[in-house]
Design an enzyme around this catalytic site. Structure first.
Site, PDB file in Angstrom:
ATOM      1  N   TYR A   1      30.313  26.620  36.231  1.00 19.73           N
ATOM      2  CA  TYR A   1      30.598  26.376  37.647  1.00 19.73           C
ATOM      3  C   TYR A   1      31.457  27.498  38.225  1.00 19.73           C
ATOM      4  O   TYR A   1      31.269  27.915  39.368  1.00 19.73           O
ATOM      5  CB  TYR A   1      31.304  25.030  37.815  1.00 19.73           C
ATOM      6  CG  TYR A   1      31.799  24.772  39.216  1.00 19.73           C
ATOM      7  CD1 TYR A   1      30.916  24.405  40.227  1.00 19.73           C
ATOM      8  CD2 TYR A   1      33.148  24.897  39.537  1.00 19.73           C
ATOM      9  CE1 TYR A   1      31.359  24.176  41.521  1.00 19.73           C
ATOM     10  CE2 TYR A   1      33.608  24.672  40.820  1.00 19.73           C
ATOM     11  CZ  TYR A   1      32.712  24.315  41.808  1.00 19.73           C
ATOM     12  OH  TYR A   1      33.153  24.093  43.090  1.00 19.73           O
TER      13      TYR A   1
ATOM     14  N   GLU B   1      45.537  23.224  32.681  1.00 19.93           N
ATOM     15  CA  GLU B   1      44.620  24.336  32.396  1.00 19.93           C
ATOM     16  C   GLU B   1      43.230  24.064  32.968  1.00 19.93           C
ATOM     17  O   GLU B   1      42.637  24.936  33.582  1.00 19.93           O
ATOM     18  CB  GLU B   1      44.534  24.566  30.883  1.00 19.93           C
ATOM     19  CG  GLU B   1      43.610  25.676  30.467  1.00 19.93           C
ATOM     20  CD  GLU B   1      44.075  27.068  30.917  1.00 19.93           C
ATOM     21  OE1 GLU B   1      43.214  27.966  30.986  1.00 19.93           O
ATOM     22  OE2 GLU B   1      45.263  27.260  31.192  1.00 19.93           O
TER      23      GLU B   1
ATOM     24  N   TYR C   1      42.971  19.224  46.585  1.00 19.32           N
ATOM     25  CA  TYR C   1      44.369  19.367  46.164  1.00 19.32           C
ATOM     26  C   TYR C   1      45.319  19.266  47.358  1.00 19.32           C
ATOM     27  O   TYR C   1      46.367  18.625  47.275  1.00 19.32           O
ATOM     28  CB  TYR C   1      44.585  20.688  45.433  1.00 19.32           C
ATOM     29  CG  TYR C   1      43.777  20.837  44.171  1.00 19.32           C
ATOM     30  CD1 TYR C   1      43.558  19.758  43.316  1.00 19.32           C
ATOM     31  CD2 TYR C   1      43.222  22.058  43.825  1.00 19.32           C
ATOM     32  CE1 TYR C   1      42.813  19.895  42.159  1.00 19.32           C
ATOM     33  CE2 TYR C   1      42.483  22.204  42.661  1.00 19.32           C
ATOM     34  CZ  TYR C   1      42.277  21.124  41.831  1.00 19.32           C
ATOM     35  OH  TYR C   1      41.542  21.267  40.688  1.00 19.32           O
TER      36      TYR C   1
ATOM     37  N   GLY D   1      33.523  12.339  43.548  1.00 19.97           N
ATOM     38  CA  GLY D   1      33.669  11.423  44.676  1.00 19.97           C
ATOM     39  C   GLY D   1      33.977  10.007  44.238  1.00 19.97           C
ATOM     40  O   GLY D   1      34.198   9.137  45.076  1.00 19.97           O
TER      41      GLY D   1
END
Length: 157
Positions: free
Chosen positions: A23, A83, A131, A93
């Protein structure tokens, strides 16, 4: 459901580390083996810790958080450095990422740690927005530096 990882989770943690690396467009940099993860998490002197997110209905592992302790000389106490935080795409979700971060925040509060820190790639807007919604703020005044491979060998050799 969030729980501490156990040795039997190493293969799925390893698989998700590789999924996260893909990703992040850096799969070729993800060289850790299952054995290295097993030793780091469950060896004689663990260097890291992990929590697992399971789907409540199926019990399937859908995410993980891998972390270690850091130390602030300014605060005089440990903190947690996250990490890796990863939730598989099909489970995103569903609250698993928030639940993992909530568990790490709970550990910080319980143990008197004063920081929970992590890094995020600048282009990863979905994560940055997530975040920020939790109240996390970027540390724009700091730049991360890293020595690896040849540069590390040259300096340390």
């Amino acid at each position: 459901m969030i729980r501490s990882a156990v040795p039997a989770d190493v293969p799925v943690i390893h698989a998700m580390v590789r999924e996260l690396a893909a990703y992040e467009k850096a799969l070729d940099e993800a060289r850790a083996s299952e054995e290295q993860l097993r030793e780091a998490l469950f060896g004689e002197r663990p260097a890291a810790f992990a929590h697992i997110a399971e789907d409540d209905a199926s019990g399937e592992v859908v995410g993980f958080a891998l972390w270690f302790l850091n130390f602030s000389t300014w605060r005089g106490v440990h903190g947690i450095y996250l990490e890796d935080l990863y939730v598989r795409p099909e489970a995103r979700g569903g609250g698993h990422g928030k639940a993992l971060l909530t568990e790490l925040a709970r550990i910080c509060v319980e143990r008197g740690y004063e920081r929970l820190e992590w890094s995020v790639l600048n282009w990863n807007e979905p994560s940055i927005n997530f975040y920020r919604a939790l109240g996390a703020r970027p540390q724009d005044e700091w730049t991360v530096y890293r020595l690896t491979d040849e540069a590390l060998d040259k300096l340390g050799g």
